[in-house]
Design an enzyme around this catalytic site. Sequence first.
Site, PDB file in Angstrom:
ATOM      1  N   GLU A  80     -40.137  63.598 -12.640  1.00 26.78           N
ATOM      2  CA  GLU A  80     -39.594  64.316 -13.798  1.00 26.78           C
ATOM      3  C   GLU A  80     -38.258  64.863 -13.347  1.00 26.78           C
ATOM      4  O   GLU A  80     -38.201  65.854 -12.611  1.00 26.78           O
ATOM      5  CB  GLU A  80     -40.555  65.415 -14.257  1.00 26.78           C
ATOM      6  CG  GLU A  80     -40.282  65.908 -15.671  1.00 26.78           C
ATOM      7  CD  GLU A  80     -39.195  66.961 -15.731  1.00 26.78           C
ATOM      8  OE1 GLU A  80     -38.046  66.579 -16.100  1.00 26.78           O
ATOM      9  OE2 GLU A  80     -39.456  68.115 -15.408  1.00 26.78           O
ATOM     10  N   CYS A  89     -34.413  71.665 -17.005  1.00 22.12           N
ATOM     11  CA  CYS A  89     -34.153  70.228 -17.124  1.00 22.12           C
ATOM     12  C   CYS A  89     -33.906  69.853 -18.575  1.00 22.12           C
ATOM     13  O   CYS A  89     -33.243  68.851 -18.856  1.00 22.12           O
ATOM     14  CB  CYS A  89     -35.309  69.419 -16.540  1.00 22.12           C
ATOM     15  SG  CYS A  89     -36.913  69.797 -17.250  1.00 22.12           S
TER      16      CYS A  89
END
Length: 475
Positions: free
Chosen positions: A251, A285
């Site tokens: 991720e 993110c």
Amino acid sequence: MVVADEIPNLIEGQSVPARSGQWIDKLRPADETLVCRVARSGADDVAAAVSAARAAHPAWAERTAVERGDLVRELALRLRERREEASAMVVEETGKPLELALGETDAAIEMGLFIAGEGRRSYGRTTTASMAHRTVLTVRQPLGVAALIMSFNTPLPNVAWKAFPAIFCGNSAIVKPSEHTPASARLFGELALEVGVPAGVLNVVQGYGPEAGAPLVEHPDVDLVSFTGSAATGRWINEAAGRRLAKVCLELGGKNALVVCDDAYLDTAVRWALASAFSNAGQRCASASRIVVFDAVYDAFRERLVAGVRELEPQPVISRQSMERISEALARAVEHGAKVLAGGERLDRPGWYLAPAVVENAASDMEISRTELFGPVTILYRAADLDEAIALVNDSPYGLTAAIHTASVHRALRFAERVQAGVVVVNAGTHGSEPHMGFGGIKESGTGWREAGVEALDVYSDLKVVNLVADPVQA
């Protein structure tokens, strides 16, 4: 003290310092004072943790999914009991506001409760076969030892999104938190022991990435590496673990765009842009580091956004190194023609504070447009229409999240169809995924796996196909 003076490793249920005897000084981002000392682990410490996890795995895997789910639930509830303490730890480690830390702790708890419920819903499937009297079904089986390596930005959710599904699926695990957030990960491991997760099932190894994370990735007895962090590190992990064909879930970063159409409610769009770009000092993110605005409303949106940015209370970034890296990137962008409309300067106070920055006139091929800064910086771009806006959004090496603000369902659906992102949001922010929602991206934002949701079970287990053939003669 909320945080202990020293944070050792947690291996096979025991607190152990690094075998080298070395420690890392962990400083507060808010004022640069010492929080604690952290074990500076190396390959020997990693080997001990992997050995403990390997030894604990067979008995843990033998337990039923219901039993493992029950322990996951107890761990989530124990974290709820310690909610204020855990959140205060996160404030000490990261400098973020307590309100934000409390929300993150709640999100970690909810992840545990969601995964616990899968103990009663760990469904397989049955299917037909061309052979008579043959029944085919699928069951989930554990992988073995999981290495869980994570970033600092949301410490407890980062641990929860990996550790809860990893141990629920019957794996044993080694958590390697960021050196910036050691205490919250350590607390999670301690709570697991308190509620009855067997020693060795969930170990915590502290230290720097190259010294502790790299040996964990390369260890031959690690069956899965699950990593949250930068694309550069993720690429190395994929190559290193791939040499032994270990399973890898990445991720990674994002350069997420929020599009504002000419029919958007501007005040709503500004509110979500501010939250997406600057909450947690932009250290997400899923942060909205790019904002694409239709020409017709560009000036009005820019004026409102800049005014809103100037009203924000700055939050510190995680380290001096991060602060300097972001400042240098802004300086290079200005040298190449970009304009800083607001913020960007270091604040004259203790700690690692940058004033939230809004940038314009940055070409889509400039470094600042294509690199994840992981800080309080967003960039404005103009677009003539929806097609041009989508082209700008897709002109990125990343593809994690994207958002659009529009009153048109037709534009919203067209955007959702064509935008290159793993998560699309209409009339809200680029962040905010919940525990039951699979999360992940495409291109340099990940390798196709999804964290959270039932999709997380696919990361932390393998499917076994079982064929049952009956003989009617023997019936």
